[in-house]
Design an enzyme around this catalytic site. Structure first.
Site, PDB file in Angstrom:
ATOM      1  N   SER A 409      -5.995   7.312  -0.509  1.00 17.14           N
ATOM      2  CA  SER A 409      -5.225   7.583  -1.722  1.00 17.14           C
ATOM      3  C   SER A 409      -5.675   8.872  -2.394  1.00 17.14           C
ATOM      4  O   SER A 409      -4.976   9.361  -3.279  1.00 17.14           O
ATOM      5  CB  SER A 409      -5.301   6.404  -2.690  1.00 17.14           C
ATOM      6  OG  SER A 409      -6.502   5.722  -2.605  1.00 17.14           O
ATOM      7  N   HIS A 430       0.552   6.360   2.722  1.00 19.64           N
ATOM      8  CA  HIS A 430      -0.081   5.867   1.507  1.00 19.64           C
ATOM      9  C   HIS A 430       0.688   4.659   0.983  1.00 19.64           C
ATOM     10  O   HIS A 430       1.701   4.786   0.301  1.00 19.64           O
ATOM     11  CB  HIS A 430      -0.142   6.989   0.451  1.00 19.64           C
ATOM     12  CG  HIS A 430      -0.836   6.589  -0.797  1.00 19.64           C
ATOM     13  ND1 HIS A 430      -0.481   7.051  -2.036  1.00 19.64           N
ATOM     14  CD2 HIS A 430      -1.881   5.751  -1.014  1.00 19.64           C
ATOM     15  CE1 HIS A 430      -1.264   6.518  -2.950  1.00 19.64           C
ATOM     16  NE2 HIS A 430      -2.119   5.723  -2.345  1.00 19.64           N
ATOM     17  N   GLU A 442       4.279   6.420   0.323  1.00 24.70           N
ATOM     18  CA  GLU A 442       4.239   7.881   0.318  1.00 24.70           C
ATOM     19  C   GLU A 442       3.721   8.309   1.691  1.00 24.70           C
ATOM     20  O   GLU A 442       2.549   8.061   1.999  1.00 24.70           O
ATOM     21  CB  GLU A 442       3.262   8.398  -0.751  1.00 24.70           C
ATOM     22  CG  GLU A 442       3.814   8.473  -2.153  1.00 24.70           C
ATOM     23  CD  GLU A 442       2.784   9.061  -3.134  1.00 24.70           C
ATOM     24  OE1 GLU A 442       3.201   9.682  -4.112  1.00 24.70           O
ATOM     25  OE2 GLU A 442       1.558   8.896  -2.945  1.00 24.70           O
ATOM     26  N   ASN A 480       0.105   9.294  -7.875  1.00 22.19           N
ATOM     27  CA  ASN A 480      -1.128   9.176  -8.649  1.00 22.19           C
ATOM     28  C   ASN A 480      -1.480  10.463  -9.392  1.00 22.19           C
ATOM     29  O   ASN A 480      -2.035  10.419 -10.486  1.00 22.19           O
ATOM     30  CB  ASN A 480      -2.283   8.741  -7.748  1.00 22.19           C
ATOM     31  CG  ASN A 480      -2.180   7.254  -7.412  1.00 22.19           C
ATOM     32  OD1 ASN A 480      -1.478   6.506  -8.093  1.00 22.19           O
ATOM     33  ND2 ASN A 480      -2.858   6.831  -6.361  1.00 22.19           N
TER      34      ASN A 480
HETATM   35  N1  LIG Z   1      -6.926  -0.651  -3.291  1.00 24.25           N
HETATM   36  C1  LIG Z   1      -5.855   0.064  -3.566  1.00 24.25           C
HETATM   37  O1  LIG Z   1      -5.175  -0.164  -4.553  1.00 24.25           O
HETATM   38  C2  LIG Z   1      -5.445   1.160  -2.627  1.00 24.25           C
HETATM   39  C3  LIG Z   1      -4.145   1.671  -2.704  1.00 24.25           C
HETATM   40  C4  LIG Z   1      -3.750   2.657  -1.801  1.00 24.25           C
HETATM   41  C5  LIG Z   1      -4.640   3.120  -0.865  1.00 24.25           C
HETATM   42  N2  LIG Z   1      -5.913   2.614  -0.824  1.00 24.25           N
HETATM   43  C6  LIG Z   1      -6.810   3.143   0.197  1.00 24.25           C
HETATM   44  O2  LIG Z   1      -6.915   2.215   1.257  1.00 24.25           O
HETATM   45  C7  LIG Z   1      -8.190   2.320   1.866  1.00 24.25           C
HETATM   46  C8  LIG Z   1      -8.822   0.948   1.897  1.00 24.25           C
HETATM   47  O3  LIG Z   1      -8.937   0.447   0.598  1.00 24.25           O
HETATM   48  P1  LIG Z   1      -9.119  -1.098   0.295  1.00 24.25           P
HETATM   49  O4  LIG Z   1      -8.841  -1.285  -1.152  1.00 24.25           O
HETATM   50  O5  LIG Z   1      -8.382  -1.894   1.279  1.00 24.25           O
HETATM   51  O6  LIG Z   1     -10.692  -1.267   0.555  1.00 24.25           O
HETATM   52  P2  LIG Z   1     -11.478  -2.564   1.026  1.00 24.25           P
HETATM   53  O7  LIG Z   1     -12.886  -2.304   0.706  1.00 24.25           O
HETATM   54  O8  LIG Z   1     -10.833  -3.797   0.506  1.00 24.25           O
HETATM   55  O9  LIG Z   1     -11.299  -2.569   2.606  1.00 24.25           O
HETATM   56  C9  LIG Z   1     -11.909  -1.670   3.476  1.00 24.25           C
HETATM   57  C10 LIG Z   1     -12.206  -2.410   4.762  1.00 24.25           C
HETATM   58  O10 LIG Z   1     -12.569  -1.496   5.777  1.00 24.25           O
HETATM   59  C11 LIG Z   1     -13.611  -2.048   6.538  1.00 24.25           C
HETATM   60  N3  LIG Z   1     -14.318  -0.951   7.195  1.00 24.25           N
HETATM   61  C12 LIG Z   1     -15.135  -0.043   6.637  1.00 24.25           C
HETATM   62  N4  LIG Z   1     -15.547   0.839   7.556  1.00 24.25           N
HETATM   63  C13 LIG Z   1     -14.972   0.487   8.723  1.00 24.25           C
HETATM   64  C14 LIG Z   1     -14.991   1.019  10.036  1.00 24.25           C
HETATM   65  N5  LIG Z   1     -15.705   2.090  10.328  1.00 24.25           N
HETATM   66  N6  LIG Z   1     -14.269   0.403  10.990  1.00 24.25           N
HETATM   67  C15 LIG Z   1     -13.540  -0.684  10.705  1.00 24.25           C
HETATM   68  N7  LIG Z   1     -13.473  -1.227   9.475  1.00 24.25           N
HETATM   69  C16 LIG Z   1     -14.181  -0.650   8.497  1.00 24.25           C
HETATM   70  C17 LIG Z   1     -14.443  -2.820   5.553  1.00 24.25           C
HETATM   71  O11 LIG Z   1     -15.210  -3.818   6.186  1.00 24.25           O
HETATM   72  C18 LIG Z   1     -13.360  -3.400   4.634  1.00 24.25           C
HETATM   73  O12 LIG Z   1     -12.933  -4.667   5.076  1.00 24.25           O
HETATM   74  C19 LIG Z   1      -8.921   3.357   1.065  1.00 24.25           C
HETATM   75  O13 LIG Z   1      -8.799   4.598   1.705  1.00 24.25           O
HETATM   76  C20 LIG Z   1      -8.216   3.362  -0.253  1.00 24.25           C
HETATM   77  O14 LIG Z   1      -8.337   4.582  -0.931  1.00 24.25           O
HETATM   78  C21 LIG Z   1      -6.311   1.641  -1.664  1.00 24.25           C
END
Ligand SMILES: NC(=O)c1ccc[n+]([C@@H]2O[C@H](COP(=O)([O-])OP(=O)(O)OC[C@H]3O[C@@H](n4cnc5c(N)ncnc54)[C@H](O)[C@@H]3O)[C@@H](O)[C@H]2O)c1
Length: 695
Positions: A409, A430, A442, A480
């Site tokens: 994001s 996204h 996005e 954002n």
């Molecule tokens: N939370 C939101 O509202 C949101 C919205 C849009 C985008 N994002 C983006 O999505 C991505 C994930 O966010 P999230 O909120 O799901 O985080 P999260 O912490 O809930 O999930 C991340 C997951 O990735 C796993 N992980 C970490 N390193 C890894 C690897 N090398 N190989 C495999 N798995 C791995 C972790 O164990 C975890 O389960 C980020 O880039 C975040 O910026 C988040």
């Protein structure tokens, strides 16, 4: 074939066939043709009955929206005049509803004395979604056939129903087994005209029960907050029950004419076209080759990865989900099953369908299992080093033509792409949280992203049930980045004299589902804190970020998940309760900064926040991060709940007047400086008397 109504004799019946491919949309030529062919049939003494039908698969799928609001030729009749002519026919008139009959199409059918429908026909009055109501007595005739309650449900919710349900409701008299035109001709045998406007029993039963409408208005209030058309539709149906037909018809017409010329209808038409427009990318031709995505992969099964996996399963695409630790994988897969179970218990999905979808999702801790994937979406922690490592691995294990997408994001998609040997096949996807629910996607094109990758991912997005908008790389992308611009002004207003609940209420009243502080409580203040700390490291001295949100978060008040943020929450409740501790924190901060707090009214709040949003949108357009203003509007409607009836921030700015937006921003900038620097595009449009859509 140009638009026309053809005339044919079948025995003693005249068959009038509407022909305007692809869906027989009503336009001036069709309405005029219908009037003229009807006269022909009435003048021909050998014609005993008249059948109206559509050529091809549709009956009439509504009016040609592009003609809305345009002047019509002087001698052309209006649709409602022609519908009345149809009903007045002294010869029995049957609509052979061969396919979809929507809006004006259903009104034509209701002007006929009877309706015979093909089994696959669908009918509905979807005008309310376009900010108007039916204008050819649809709101008057429908309740005469169905009763008020059913008519309200159909019209207010813009429902489309199948032939069987339409028959049950009384909208259709018979369902044809075979050829619907032949069935309609047979049906007409021995029938006398039966004019729907004269049918009394259903509305007579509703008369004297004002509670039907009072209750309905109360129940719909939340869903349609701010919209004019749904409430006008209720008024019109109420008039059908209480007034003689002719008076009700005139009343409907008045409401229709007021709405058709309204800003809301213009905005909702804009959104209707915009939803289609965003799928077309100006520099990616329609015939760009598209890769088939038959198997997908996801890296990271956390909050986002799990939701994204559900999207693929819902779209029927088998997907392999990778986590490095078995425990994290088990947790992620369990969450996915829980969401599907929730859908089953809420009645949105059958057990069987849910099981089929769950079966499409396979978990693994071995990246090598992604070797057959046509596309992989990465959703690991928001950390550049981790992402780069994941992309290096993906580049190694995935087949050479696989597309690699990131759900980042905030991070630079180009830097992520540089970790691979295939930057042309790297793109941002996204998703918004919760990813299985939010419609917006996005898609982020990097410097090297190929047209083929873009076209493939835009097409895939549709399959995933998303409304996708293509954007370019910048901090926060479109949605954002604009959100931060708007939030910064909300935070500045806190420093100057407003309180969170006051700002939230002003924004809510403007039409967003919630204000910026309630929204942060939902999303979590911890994420914002991390972003602000990172941003401050590189911010020019002129650009400041208020420390008020930091202070809230530093108390461990992360929002709903910790029971307190900008508001406090009762255990198990999501209702924000203003908290005197926050008021004190805000007031103390102003004092500390030497700011004399002042009274700030709601107009100032809305203008300051929303004009800043528009100003940032103008910068985004200028930089080419969004190709068109419509891309921004759709992002804000689908991703942030910007009210549809305002058409999105850029369309709304045009309605307010870009000059007014510019003058306000300029005045604020002269006073406060910093973030409010007017976008050169805004300045130029204001000077030239133009708008974002009339550049
Ligand atoms: N939370 C939101 O509202 C949101 C919205 C849009 C985008 N994002 C983006 O999505 C991505 C994930 O966010 P999230 O909120 O799901 O985080 P999260 O912490 O809930 O999930 C991340 C997951 O990735 C796993 N992980 C970490 N390193 C890894 C690897 N090398 N190989 C495999 N798995 C791995 C972790 O164990 C975890 O389960 C980020 O880039 C975040 O910026 C988040």
């Amino acid at each position: 074939m140009s638009a026309q109504v053809s005339y044919a004799k079948e025995g003693a019946a005249a068959v009038l066939t509407i022909e305007n491919p692809p869906v027989n949309a009503l336009n001036v030529a069709i309405v005029t043709g219908l009037r003229d062919r009807l006269k022909e049939a009435l003048d021909d003494a050998s014609v005993k009955a008249i059948v109206v039908t559509g050529a091809g698969r549709a009956f009439i799928a509504g009016a040609d929206i592009s003609e809305f609001g345009k002047p019509r030729p002087k001698d052309a009749p209006t649709l409602d005049q022609v519908v009345e002519l149809l009903e007045a026919s002294p010869k029995p008139l049957v609509a052979a509803v061969n396919g979809i009959a929507l809006g004006g199409g259903l009104e034509v059918a209701l002007g006929c004395h009877y309706r015979v429908a093909a089994a696959g026909a669908r009918v509905g009055l979807p005008e309310v979604t376009l900010g108007i109501i039916p204008g050819a007595a649809g709101t008057q005739r429908t309740p005469r056939l169905t009763g008020a309650a059913k008519a309200l449900d159909l019209i207010v919710n813009s429902k489309q129903i199948g032939a069987a349900e339409a028959k049950k409701l009384g909208l259709v008299d018979e369902i044809a087994e075979g050829d619907v035109v032949k069935a309609a001709i047979a049906f007409a045998q021995g029938k006398q005209p039966r004019r729907v406007s004269e049918i009394q029993d259903k509305i007579a039963a509703d008369r004297g029960h004002p509670e039907i409408f009072a209750d309905y208005r109360r129940d719909m209030a939340k869903k349609f907050r701010g919209f004019e058309a749904p409430f006008a539709a209720v008024d019109a149906v109420e008039a059908a029950v209480n007034k003689p037909f002719e008076d009700g018809r005139k009343y409907e017409r008045q409401l229709f004419e007021r709405l058709v010329a309204s800003q809301q209808a213009a905005a909702q038409r804009h959104v209707f076209f915009g939803e289609r427009e965003v799928a077309k990318i100006p520099d990616v031709p329609k015939d760009t080759p598209i890769r088939k995505i038959e198997r997908a992969g996801i890296v990271g099964c956390g909050l986002m990865g799990g939701g994204i996996a559900i999207n693929f399963a819902n779209g029927g695409i088998p997907v392999t989900v990778v986590e490095t630790q078995q425990a994290a994988l088990d947790k992620g897969l369990a969450n996915i099953r829980k969401i599907f179970d929730g859908n089953v218990s809420a009645g949105r999905l059958t057990r069987e369908a849910a099981d089929q979808r769950v079966a499409l999702i396979k978990g693994t801790t071995d990246y090598a299992d992604l070797k057959d994937a046509d596309l992989v979406v990465e959703a690991v922690f928001e950390d550049m080093a981790v992402k780069k490592q994941v992309f290096e691995t993906l580049d190694r294990v995935c087949k050479p033509d696989a597309i690699l997408a990131t759900n980042t994001s905030t991070l630079d998609v180009d830097a992520i792409a540089a970790a691979t040997r295939r930057p042309q096949q790297v793109i941002g996807m996204h998703f918004f949280s919760p990813a299985n629910i939010m419609k917006l996607l996005e898609n982020v094109r990097g410097k090297a992203t190929s047209k083929e990758t873009i076209a493939t991912v835009m097409e895939l997005s549709k399959k995933l049930g998303k409304t996708a908008v293509l954007v370019g790389v910048c901090d926060g992308f479109v949605g954002n980045r604009m959100l931060y611009a708007y939030r910064r002004q909300a935070e500045a207003l806190l420093e100057e004299g407003a309180l969170p609940q006051q700002i939230d209420k002003a924004i809510f009243d403007f039409g967003l589902p919630m204000g910026p502080f309630a929204m942060q409580d939902l999303a979590g203040l911890d994420i914002g804190l991390a972003i602000r700390r990172r941003l401050r490291e590189t911010l020019p001295a002129l650009l400041k970020l208020s420390y008020i949100p930091d202070r809230v978060a530093e108390q461990g008040r992360y929002g709903q998940k910790t029971g307190a943020g900008w508001y406090r929450y009762e255990p198990g409740s999501r209702t924000p309760i203003p908290d005197p501790a926050i008021d004190k924190l805000v007031v103390d901060y102003s004092k500390e900064q030497g700011i004399a707090r002042r009274a700030i009214d709601d107009t100032e709040i809305v203008e300051r926040c929303m004009f800043a949003l528009v100003n940032e949108g103008a910068k985004i357009l200028e930089e080419g991060i969004a190709a068109r203003p419509v891309d921004i509007d759709i992002i804000w409607i689908y991703g942030y709940g910007f009210p549809r009836y305002r058409g999105g921030p850029m369309f709304w700015a045009d309605q307010v007047g870009v000059k007014k937006v510019y003058d306000t921003i300029k005045r604020l900038y002269d006073k406060h400086g910093g973030w409010l620097e007017p976008a050169p595009l805004l300045e130029r449009l204001a000077r030239d008397g133009k708008g974002f859509y009339s550049r």
